[in-house]
Design an enzyme around this catalytic site. Structure first.
Site, PDB file in Angstrom:
ATOM      1  N   LYS A 166      -1.334 -18.028   1.776  1.00  0.00           N
ATOM      2  CA  LYS A 166      -0.886 -19.027   2.675  1.00  0.00           C
ATOM      3  C   LYS A 166      -0.586 -18.419   4.133  1.00  0.00           C
ATOM      4  O   LYS A 166       0.613 -18.706   4.660  1.00  0.00           O
ATOM      5  CB  LYS A 166       0.389 -19.756   1.979  1.00  0.00           C
ATOM      6  CG  LYS A 166       0.929 -21.052   2.846  1.00  0.00           C
ATOM      7  CD  LYS A 166       0.110 -22.127   2.301  1.00  0.00           C
ATOM      8  CE  LYS A 166       0.637 -23.491   2.978  1.00  0.00           C
ATOM      9  NZ  LYS A 166      -0.085 -24.589   3.087  1.00  0.00           N
ATOM     10  N   TYR A 174       9.576 -13.789  -7.733  1.00  0.00           N
ATOM     11  CA  TYR A 174      10.397 -13.894  -9.000  1.00  0.00           C
ATOM     12  C   TYR A 174      11.189 -12.610  -9.178  1.00  0.00           C
ATOM     13  O   TYR A 174      12.073 -12.315 -10.032  1.00  0.00           O
ATOM     14  CB  TYR A 174       9.175 -13.803 -10.161  1.00  0.00           C
ATOM     15  CG  TYR A 174       8.406 -15.095 -10.324  1.00  0.00           C
ATOM     16  CD1 TYR A 174       8.658 -16.321  -9.427  1.00  0.00           C
ATOM     17  CD2 TYR A 174       7.511 -15.491 -11.073  1.00  0.00           C
ATOM     18  CE1 TYR A 174       7.803 -17.387  -9.568  1.00  0.00           C
ATOM     19  CE2 TYR A 174       6.698 -16.539 -11.133  1.00  0.00           C
ATOM     20  CZ  TYR A 174       7.113 -17.407 -10.253  1.00  0.00           C
ATOM     21  OH  TYR A 174       6.218 -18.450 -10.570  1.00  0.00           O
ATOM     22  N   ASP A 176      -2.606 -21.406 -14.653  1.00  0.00           N
ATOM     23  CA  ASP A 176      -2.294 -22.239 -15.696  1.00  0.00           C
ATOM     24  C   ASP A 176      -3.321 -23.723 -15.360  1.00  0.00           C
ATOM     25  O   ASP A 176      -3.703 -24.217 -16.359  1.00  0.00           O
ATOM     26  CB  ASP A 176      -0.851 -22.791 -15.735  1.00  0.00           C
ATOM     27  CG  ASP A 176      -0.122 -22.116 -16.773  1.00  0.00           C
ATOM     28  OD1 ASP A 176      -0.325 -21.073 -17.275  1.00  0.00           O
ATOM     29  OD2 ASP A 176       0.752 -22.469 -17.254  1.00  0.00           O
TER      30      ASP A 176
END
Ligand code: NAD
Length: 369
Positions: free
Chosen positions: A201, A144, A262
């Site tokens: 990951k 981001y 979320d």
């Protein structure tokens, strides 16, 4: 003499002023019980700040926040300030601005099922029974905030080499950024069940391989008493809903954390119950996970429990008042066990006389304290 903690209150917009009043009521009750004093300074943030000063984060608000021991925020925003004009101020600029100015690089989101509300989850009760985890998300690095670009590529490449648009975002982390978020996760685990799951990951991404190495080094050197496991992010997405009870602290980078928090929040099924904390190395900020609910603002029916649970987090993480924090949690649990509900969490079989408004819900929690 009792210690005084200075708290900056940011009621914001919509239901904000109604729910923050209940948070303050609970703090005052804690103060009396634990011989601790809380002093409040209220400041403007979001839409109300735009109306009064023309900007969502006035300098004065930032000064008050920086000078406080902690910031308690309710919520900002509403249709009045919705605009697509990039030149106009927007309420959420206040939120992003204050998080940045306070250097808040960690987001803590507890996900806990209150037994009395287990049937609000979309998962089966036997799966969610006892869920109590903390998602620790890195807030200021990663995709981001990385270098990004979009451009027209004249040459193209390979077999599909036609010219066309091209874009990239970069995922980058620095050692100190991983070290400090790892420490926050281990510290949180020590206040809970002493287990950290680090999500990455590492089978694909170099940032993840570095992340994993650093988290293990910090764990081995500074937190040998805390159990540490690694889990790939895709696997985590599945495990979160197949065996959510097994998680204690889950730590991960910005984008993975955005998505997983979320997903995890949805396990509870009750937006009005979820609190969050944003921590840095100085003043921290505590707030409910939900928004300003303009549809019910001013009606006295908003659920104040997420705000009250953000007060619990403040006591635990900023003031080290774990016992008082436990007390708030016990009080909230007891109120729910007795069947009291605000409109948003009422169940099909909730009797009408057990449905209460914002102020009554706050009073019930205080009575249990
Ligand atoms: P919202 O969370 O405000 O509301 C979603 C739904 O949940 C609404 O029906 C609302 O009535 C209900 N709800 C939310 N909190 C509740 C509570 N405590 N008690 C009872 N019911 C509750 O999300 P939204 O409608 O998408 O956004 C409304 C405004 O809030 C927007 O302006 C948005 O930008 C802003 N917002 C602010 C924050 C924040 O301040 N951190 C977060 C999200 C949204």
């Amino acid at each position: 003499m009792a210690k005084t903690y200075n708290i900056c209150l940011l009621p914001g917009d919509g239901i904000g002023p109604e729910i923050i009043a209940e948070g303050v009521k609970v703090l005052d009750a804690v103060g009396v019980k634990y011989d601790t004093a809380f002093a409040y300074t209220e400041a403007l943030l979001g839409g109300c700040a735009i109306d009064a000063t023309g900007t969502a984060l006035p300098d004065e608000t930032l000064h008050v926040a920086e000078a406080s021991d902690a910031v308690l925020l309710a919520a900002v925003g509403g249709p009045k300030w919705d605009t697509t004009d990039p030149a106009k101020p927007r309420p959420e600029q206040g939120l992003l601005g204050i998080r940045k100015a306070l250097g808040l690089y960690t987001n803590l989101r507890p996900v806990q099922i209150f037994a009395a509300l287990a049937d609000a989850s979309t998962l089966k009760p036997e799966i969610v029974d006892g869920v109590d985890m903390m998602i620790v998300r890195e807030l200021t690095g990663g995709l981001y905030f990385g270098r990004r670009e979009r451009f027209y590529d004249e040459e193209g490449c390979g077999t599909h080499g036609a010219a066309g648009q091209r874009a990239y975002d970069t995922l980058e982390y620095r050692e100190y950024e991983v070290e400090r978020i790892a420490r926050q996760a281990f510290e949180a685990a020590r206040k809970r069940r002493n287990k950290v799951t680090s999500v990455d990951k590492a089978n694909v991404l170099e940032t993840s391989r570095m992340w994993r190495e650093i988290v293990h080094r910090i764990g081995a050197e500074e937190y040998p008493d805390v159990e540490l496991e690694d889990l790939l992010v895709d696997n985590t997405a599945m495990q979160l809903i197949s065996r959510p009870v097994d998680f204690d602290v889950v730590v991960t980078e910005n984008m993975f954390g955005d998505i997983l928090s979320d997903e995890a929040a949805q396990i509870t099924g009750s937006l009005g119950m979820l609190a969050s904390a944003s921590l840095g190395d100085g003043t921290a900020l505590y707030e409910p996970s939900h928004g300003s609910a303009p549809d019910i603002a001013g009606k006295g029916i908003a659920n104040p429990l997420a705000q009250i649970l953000s007060v619990e987090m403040m006591l635990r993480y900023s003031f080290n008042l774990g016992e008082a924090a436990d007390d708030i949690r016990r009080a909230v649990t007891a109120v729910l066990d007795e069947g009291w509900r605000t409109g948003d969490i009422k169940q099909a079989d909730t009797p009408a006389d057990k449905v209460v408004g914002t102020v009554q819900m706050g009073d019930l929690v205080v009575a249990h304290l």
